[in-house]
Scaffold this active site. Structure first.
Site, PDB file in Angstrom:
ATOM      1  N   ASN A   1      18.589  38.915 -80.414  1.00 14.57           N
ATOM      2  CA  ASN A   1      18.229  37.522 -80.646  1.00 14.57           C
ATOM      3  C   ASN A   1      17.893  37.305 -82.121  1.00 14.57           C
ATOM      4  OD1 ASN A   1      17.133  34.757 -79.703  1.00 14.57           O
ATOM      5  ND2 ASN A   1      15.384  35.626 -80.792  1.00 14.57           N
ATOM      6  N   GLU A   2      18.605  36.399 -82.757  1.00 11.70           N
ATOM      7  CA  GLU A   2      18.341  35.950 -84.127  1.00 11.70           C
ATOM      8  C   GLU A   2      18.115  37.108 -85.109  1.00 11.70           C
ATOM      9  OE1 GLU A   2      15.345  32.871 -84.030  1.00 11.70           O
ATOM     10  OE2 GLU A   2      16.716  31.483 -83.016  1.00 11.70           O
TER      11      GLU A   2
END
Length: 508
Positions: A158-159
């Site tokens: 994630n990110e």
């Protein structure tokens, strides 16, 4: 000026808006309030997939190293995974699997994110990470069947372009993680869907460099994922945040970004999933609780499906603890619902979308018109928001439409459901109550009642197969009007003037 809606469809309305919805960390799904909230969401909206963080974090307990007879071993436990996924499937929703964060005993460092301390460092043992991924995906296949799990997108991390979510925002290290993870997933089954890189907004050329890397190394990628938000830097207050907003059109520009960036690369044409989007990226920004948020996002839901394969609202519920346990019922949480299932205005935007038809008749800057297989016409309309004078945004916005219906003459029944600053707005009611941090049962019942849309009906005359619909929208209003031609079954002896016994006393 009255807008004439075409009689024939111009295409089909995309359901990309309901493909996926976000959630708080994985193990929160074990709580009763969470499951009650998700059940309500599924009854009235019906998302297909659900995505959240922390599947591999310590709170789920998958990675369990131990020593036996002087040797180190790793046991993979899926006790909580099974309970959560079983609950999802029972509620008619499937996991959009996010692989992260790093188990503490597998991590190469102690950097964490969030109140619940998700570890954001790379694995200290890459083979053990591969074993963890393999064991997790294999278990899902064994328990739920290969045909089923082939339909679940599997996203890697994630990110990673933010140092808060991937140590140092080290792209080379992420590429290594993605390559190993993607190949490991495909070792379980070549038709499983794996993708990424789940970038936060403002990633620059990260996506292009990712495309170049996977092409040069022949790394499998079945879909591309990115996130979209439109708020600026956080202005912190105790237990809250305020931020300036860019126009909602900026979200649509972000949706279009991956397709534009990947043009001419090996990843051109792949499905694009916006696996998080909202106005603010903060889970403590009161804008999420307002009617403004619903009106602001209405044009995004209406048009976003033309640009991407899915865009996932972050999140379905305020059961979410990234900055700690919430301090009040309304606290600016991401959710469509508060704790205890109080509906926010943006919830109703989604519930209205769920009642739209499949056939697209018209779409404008302030409206969306569809028809379903029964001939019911649905009109979604919204008052455009004013970002420069939020507290002084004008009321009384008008919209006039000429709507085709399925009968040449007679009347049509129109049911209108609305939320605005005044109607269907539990946050406004809660504010008027004095913002009780922990409403009692009576207050909760009142808030749930006041959270329902205002509803009214009217009969519209049909002339030449059309009805005129005139709407005046209140401040930050989102309204749904459902129109059906009336098949009149009134008996010939009906006389409304005689309800109280007046008129001719002699029996007909």
């Amino acid at each position: 000026m009255r807008v004439s809606v075409p009689k024939e469809p111009t295409g089909r309305l995309s359901d990309a808006w309901r493909y996926c919805v976000g959630t708080g960390r994985f193990e929160l799904a074990l709580r009763r309030d969470y499951q009650d909230s998700l059940a309500l969401i599924q009854r009235e909206i019906g998302f297909r997939y659900i995505r959240g963080h922390g599947l591999l974090s310590d709170g789920v307990g998958v990675y369990r190293p131990y020593e036996h007879r002087g040797a180190r071993h790793v046991h993979h436990s899926f006790t909580y995974v099974d309970q959560v996924v079983d609950a999802y499937l029972d509620l008619g929703i499937k996991p959009f699997v996010e692989l992260g964060f790093m188990p503490a005993e597998l991590a190469s460092g102690d950097e964490t994110v969030f109140w619940w301390a998700g570890n954001i460092t790379s694995p200290r043992s890459w083979p053990e990470w591969a074993d963890l991924v393999r064991a997790t995906v294999s278990h899902l296949v064994d328990r739920y069947g290969l045909d089923e799990v082939r339909g679940w997108p599997i996203e890697v991390w994630n990110e990673p372009n933010l140092k808060q979510f991937w140590a140092g925002a080290d792209q080379d290290a992420y590429h290594r993680l993605y390559e190993l993870t993607a190949h490991t997933v495909k070792e379980v089954d070549a038709e499983l869907q794996v993708g990424g890189p789940a970038l936060a907004p403002g990633a620059g050329d990260w996506l292009v460099r990712f495309a170049d890397f996977v092409a040069s190394r022949d790394v499998p990628v079945d879909f591309v994922s990115q996130h979209a938000y439109t708020t600026g830097p956080a202005q912190h207050v105790p237990f809250g945040t305020h931020q300036r907003l860019a126009p909602a059109s900026r979200l649509l520009e972000q949706f279009a970004g991956p397709g534009r960036q990947l043009r001419g690369t090996a990843l051109a044409g792949l499905p694009v999933h916006i696996t998080e989007f909202n106005s603010s990226y903060r889970p403590d920004n009161p804008v999420h609780d307002t009617a403004f948020n619903a009106a602001y996002l209405a044009p995004v839901l209406a048009a976003g499906g033309d640009l991407v394969d899915s865009f996932s609202y972050w999140t379905f519920s305020d059961m979410f603890e990234e900055v700690g346990v919430p301090t009040a019922l309304f606290h600016g949480g991401f959710g469509l619902l508060t704790h205890r299932q109080v509906k926010k205005p943006t919830y109703h935007l989604y519930a209205f979308m769920a009642r739209m038809g499949e056939l697209l008749l018209a779409r404008g800057q302030d409206h969306l018109v569809t028809r379903d297989a029964t001939g019911r016409v649905a009109v979604l309309a919204w008052a455009p928001v004013d970002l420069t004078e939020h507290d002084a945004a004008p009321a009384g916005y008008t919209l006039a439409l000429s709507i085709p219906v399925g009968a040449p003459q007679g009347t049509a029944f129109a049911l209108r459901s609305s939320v605005s600053d005044e109607a269907g707005n539990a946050w406004a009611a809660w504010s008027a109550m004095g913002r009780p941090r922990s409403p009692d049962r009576r207050q909760l019942d009142t808030l749930r009642e006041l959270a329902e849309p205002a509803r009214r009906h009217q009969a519209l005359p049909i002339a030449d197969g059309r009805v005129d619909l005139d709407l005046t929208l209140d401040r930050h209003e989102v309204t749904l009007v459902e129109i059906t031609a009336v098949a009149d079954e009134t008996p010939p002896w009906w006389d409304g003037s005689r309800i109280l016994g007046s008129g001719n006393e002699q029996e007909d």
